[in-house]
Motif scaffolding. Sequence first.
Motif, PDB file in Angstrom:
ATOM      1  N   MET A  35      68.990  33.493  32.903  1.00 50.58           N
ATOM      2  CA  MET A  35      69.544  33.268  34.236  1.00 50.58           C
ATOM      3  C   MET A  35      68.407  32.813  35.139  1.00 50.58           C
ATOM      4  N   GLU A  36      68.631  31.717  35.868  1.00 51.54           N
ATOM      5  CA  GLU A  36      67.551  31.127  36.647  1.00 51.54           C
ATOM      6  C   GLU A  36      68.069  30.670  38.005  1.00 51.54           C
ATOM      7  N   HIS A  37      67.355  31.035  39.051  1.00 49.48           N
ATOM      8  CA  HIS A  37      67.666  30.570  40.405  1.00 49.48           C
ATOM      9  C   HIS A  37      66.575  29.613  40.854  1.00 49.48           C
ATOM     10  N   THR A  38      66.977  28.436  41.321  1.00 51.11           N
ATOM     11  CA  THR A  38      66.032  27.412  41.764  1.00 51.11           C
ATOM     12  C   THR A  38      66.390  26.959  43.172  1.00 51.11           C
ATOM     13  N   ARG A  39      65.384  26.866  44.006  1.00 53.65           N
ATOM     14  CA  ARG A  39      65.565  26.365  45.373  1.00 53.65           C
ATOM     15  C   ARG A  39      64.624  25.186  45.571  1.00 53.65           C
ATOM     16  N   VAL A  40      65.189  24.045  45.982  1.00 53.56           N
ATOM     17  CA  VAL A  40      64.433  22.826  46.209  1.00 53.56           C
ATOM     18  C   VAL A  40      64.513  22.499  47.698  1.00 53.56           C
ATOM     19  N   ASP A  41      63.376  22.549  48.378  1.00 52.01           N
ATOM     20  CA  ASP A  41      63.342  22.435  49.839  1.00 52.01           C
ATOM     21  C   ASP A  41      62.516  21.220  50.244  1.00 52.01           C
ATOM     22  N   PRO A  42      63.164  20.117  50.687  1.00 53.28           N
ATOM     23  CA  PRO A  42      62.423  18.905  51.071  1.00 53.28           C
ATOM     24  C   PRO A  42      62.019  18.942  52.538  1.00 53.28           C
ATOM     25  N   ASP A  43      61.006  18.156  52.866  1.00 49.30           N
ATOM     26  CA  ASP A  43      60.549  18.011  54.242  1.00 49.30           C
ATOM     27  C   ASP A  43      60.160  16.554  54.439  1.00 49.30           C
ATOM     28  N   ALA A  44      60.920  15.845  55.251  1.00 50.37           N
ATOM     29  CA  ALA A  44      60.682  14.414  55.438  1.00 50.37           C
ATOM     30  C   ALA A  44      59.401  14.140  56.200  1.00 50.37           C
ATOM     31  N   LYS A  45      58.855  15.137  56.889  1.00 52.96           N
ATOM     32  CA  LYS A  45      57.616  14.974  57.668  1.00 52.96           C
ATOM     33  C   LYS A  45      57.719  13.812  58.653  1.00 52.96           C
ATOM     34  N   GLY A  46      58.925  13.619  59.218  1.00 54.52           N
ATOM     35  CA  GLY A  46      59.120  12.559  60.195  1.00 54.52           C
ATOM     36  C   GLY A  46      59.316  11.180  59.618  1.00 54.52           C
ATOM     37  N   ASN A  47      59.346  11.042  58.295  1.00 54.83           N
ATOM     38  CA  ASN A  47      59.520   9.746  57.646  1.00 54.83           C
ATOM     39  C   ASN A  47      61.013   9.409  57.594  1.00 54.83           C
ATOM     40  N   ALA A  48      61.412   8.333  58.280  1.00 53.57           N
ATOM     41  CA  ALA A  48      62.829   7.970  58.355  1.00 53.57           C
ATOM     42  C   ALA A  48      63.407   7.611  56.992  1.00 53.57           C
ATOM     43  N   THR A  49      62.554   7.224  56.037  1.00 48.45           N
ATOM     44  CA  THR A  49      63.039   6.882  54.699  1.00 48.45           C
ATOM     45  C   THR A  49      63.756   8.059  54.050  1.00 48.45           C
ATOM     46  N   PHE A  50      63.308   9.260  54.383  1.00 48.96           N
ATOM     47  CA  PHE A  50      63.877  10.453  53.758  1.00 48.96           C
ATOM     48  C   PHE A  50      64.716  11.258  54.756  1.00 48.96           C
ATOM     49  N   ALA A  51      65.386  10.553  55.646  1.00 49.77           N
ATOM     50  CA  ALA A  51      66.193  11.225  56.660  1.00 49.77           C
ATOM     51  C   ALA A  51      67.310  12.057  56.034  1.00 49.77           C
ATOM     52  N   ASP A  52      67.806  11.645  54.879  1.00 51.26           N
ATOM     53  CA  ASP A  52      68.876  12.400  54.222  1.00 51.26           C
ATOM     54  C   ASP A  52      68.370  13.680  53.576  1.00 51.26           C
ATOM     55  N   ALA A  53      67.052  13.792  53.395  1.00 58.16           N
ATOM     56  CA  ALA A  53      66.478  15.000  52.792  1.00 58.16           C
ATOM     57  C   ALA A  53      66.229  16.022  53.887  1.00 58.16           C
ATOM     58  N   ASP A  54      67.325  16.531  54.443  1.00 59.48           N
ATOM     59  CA  ASP A  54      67.214  17.384  55.621  1.00 59.48           C
ATOM     60  C   ASP A  54      67.589  18.830  55.373  1.00 59.48           C
ATOM     61  N   SER A  55      67.955  19.180  54.154  1.00 56.50           N
ATOM     62  CA  SER A  55      68.338  20.566  53.885  1.00 56.50           C
ATOM     63  C   SER A  55      68.006  20.925  52.445  1.00 56.50           C
ATOM     64  N   ALA A  56      67.766  22.209  52.232  1.00 55.69           N
ATOM     65  CA  ALA A  56      67.407  22.686  50.898  1.00 55.69           C
ATOM     66  C   ALA A  56      68.633  22.750  49.993  1.00 55.69           C
ATOM     67  N   SER A  57      68.385  22.655  48.703  1.00 48.43           N
ATOM     68  CA  SER A  57      69.435  22.793  47.692  1.00 48.43           C
ATOM     69  C   SER A  57      69.090  23.969  46.792  1.00 48.43           C
ATOM     70  N   SER A  58      70.093  24.775  46.477  1.00 48.31           N
ATOM     71  CA  SER A  58      69.895  25.935  45.605  1.00 48.31           C
ATOM     72  C   SER A  58      70.833  25.848  44.416  1.00 48.31           C
ATOM     73  N   PHE A  59      70.331  26.294  43.271  1.00 48.93           N
ATOM     74  CA  PHE A  59      71.106  26.231  42.037  1.00 48.93           C
ATOM     75  C   PHE A  59      70.923  27.532  41.266  1.00 48.93           C
ATOM     76  N   ASN A  60      72.016  27.995  40.683  1.00 45.67           N
ATOM     77  CA  ASN A  60      71.986  29.137  39.771  1.00 45.67           C
ATOM     78  C   ASN A  60      72.398  28.637  38.395  1.00 45.67           C
ATOM     79  N   ALA A  61      71.456  28.634  37.468  1.00 44.49           N
ATOM     80  CA  ALA A  61      71.700  28.089  36.137  1.00 44.49           C
ATOM     81  C   ALA A  61      71.746  29.213  35.106  1.00 44.49           C
ATOM     82  N   PHE A  62      72.642  29.077  34.159  1.00 43.47           N
ATOM     83  CA  PHE A  62      72.778  30.050  33.073  1.00 43.47           C
ATOM     84  C   PHE A  62      72.756  29.317  31.744  1.00 43.47           C
TER      85      PHE A  62
END
Length: 679
Positions: free
Chosen positions: A386-413
């Motif tokens: 059982m594995e929990h993964t959290r991926v948290d992006p930060d665009a650092k003000g770069n408009a190219t990654f404007a869609d990377a505005d929230s973290a994603s979490s996954f629970n894998a089995f």
Amino acid sequence: MLYIPLRLSPIAVALCLAASPTQAVELEPQIITGNPLGNRESAAPSSVLEGDQLLQQQHASLGETLNRQPGVASTWFGPGASRPVIRGLDGDRIRILRNGVGALDASSLSYDHAVPLDPVTVERVEIIRGPAALLYGGNAIGGVINTFDNRIPDSPIEGIHGAGELRYGGADTTRSSAGKLEAGNGTFALHLDANSRQFNDLRIPGYAQSAKVRDPDAPGSRHRLANSDGRQDGGAIGGSYNWEHGYTGLSYSRYDSNYGSVAEPGVRLDMKQDHYAFTSQLRDLTGPFTSVKVDAGYTDYEHREIEEGEVHTTFRNKGYEARVEARHQPLGPLEGVVGAQVSRNEFSALGEEAFVPHTDTDSLALFMLEQWQPSEHLKLSLGARMEHTRVDPDAKGNATFADADSASSFNAFSLSSGAVYQLDPIWSLAANLGYTERAPTFYELYANGAHVATGAYEVGDPSLTKEKAISADLALRFDNGTHKGSVGVFYSHFRNYIGLIGTGNVREGHDHDHDHEDDDHDHSGFPEYQYQGVRARFYGIEAQDRWQLAENRLGSFALELSGDYTRAKNLDNGQPLPRIAPLRLNSGLVWELERWQARIDVQHAASQHRKPENETSTAGYTTLGASVGYRFDVGQSQWLAFVRGENLTDQTVRYASSILRDIAPAPGRSVEVGLRTTF
């Protein structure tokens, strides 16, 4: 203790071991990566390379070293970068471990990023094919490569032992040196090693570009692969304290390299990695657990992509991984281990070719492996994770990654079961059935930009869900003293295979602020590829055999045979999946007599015409290799002189598993010589 560096001819270690024939003992290899219970035979489809077997396959990169193993191919991005591919799966689906702990780098992000590991430092490699290695993470859905280097000695050392080696030649005119020193008093042990390698542009037969893409008016480089030269240096210091019921130790290692990108003329990659490791094991415990093992590592990785002396992009990855395994007391007929693993990666890419945002990835996992032997002939195993993964992006003000505005979490089995049934003293059957889930990685979620190394504008999808697969293996194994090997088949069905799929669109790339004009660096007009979840199917066959032909006054003769074949299909559009190696067959005739040993190798790969519409096919090839070596003693030291030739007929070899198949062929004819000593 015998030190066995990798940069030797295929006959090196066998000769060194033969130096003291009365002391040479052949031990049955035990695969601890797939089964920490240490069973002699694992249900998982696996291979161990060490000693002479490892050196028979040795090359300068990990991908090329393992390229002839059944089911394992190479991404081949020139002599500077090559990563293993297992059964058609690469990237984040293959875990590369260092003494059981993840090697944090950026090699899964891009094919031009090297694995920061010099094979000269490796003493043992364990390969798990397929998702049976759930002890190490859902991103081992394709397999695990675990390397061992003894930089933290796990057993007592008495006295001083060491080795040294010099080597010259090959298609890239390698000049390499390596040395190792180990000392101990039976309680404290010290390890030191250092290595250095320089290489020129690679010699190739004919043109670098294939006829499919070559412009007759500008055919490009010929007989040399431009910008493929480089260097790499490394070293380590480690030590341990050993006692009757365990050991504990620390190590520090440094890797430093600089090599050219064969996909971008004039671009060089300057790479550095510092790695700190800790390991400890307690044995013969009382209470609920009989032993406990802790492994931990911290890595600080950076590589800079440099053009005309200017740094254009910098990739950094800092993080740690730690795991604990505890073997419990037998619970009735059950034996097993339980454990936990925690990791954190802080990845950043800065510069004009940064196509992914700054991302922090955290994971926490619990796992178990249990074994039951209901009869003398049958062994059963069951593993879960059982594995929990959290991926948290930060665009650092770069408009190219404007869609990377929230973290994603996954629970894998994930769940895996295995069985080994001993039919008789010669034959046995091994079977595995597993269900695996893998969380998408940061670049699959958030990529958005031109990736020059792949020649594509890559777009991630933050809404991607877990990758899911059901996999099965069945193998027939045999060992009658004359023949030892196996024949196996495998099948995997992915419900949400995350593939990089062409959209048919063209996107503008990065604009260089250069004073010069160079068409080779025009980064506009990239075809768009998007990470998408599709249904996919992988299946194939793998086989190997070592046949002891004869042993008489003329020497010992043996024939080694192996082969593999993989098919992979995108079930949503009916097209084959990209970069799948074709049918491959390998044979090697080995001869040994007293101080001499020689070997002749023939490798054949069929043509590969099963590919997506937007990719090119590859032609088949057959290559010839040979080696010979002679050992001798000087006082208390053992020496070995050797010569090895590869691709002696100078065939053009283009790997179907390489994204650069049409601009970066494999090496042409090469001959290398070397001298080593152990004491």
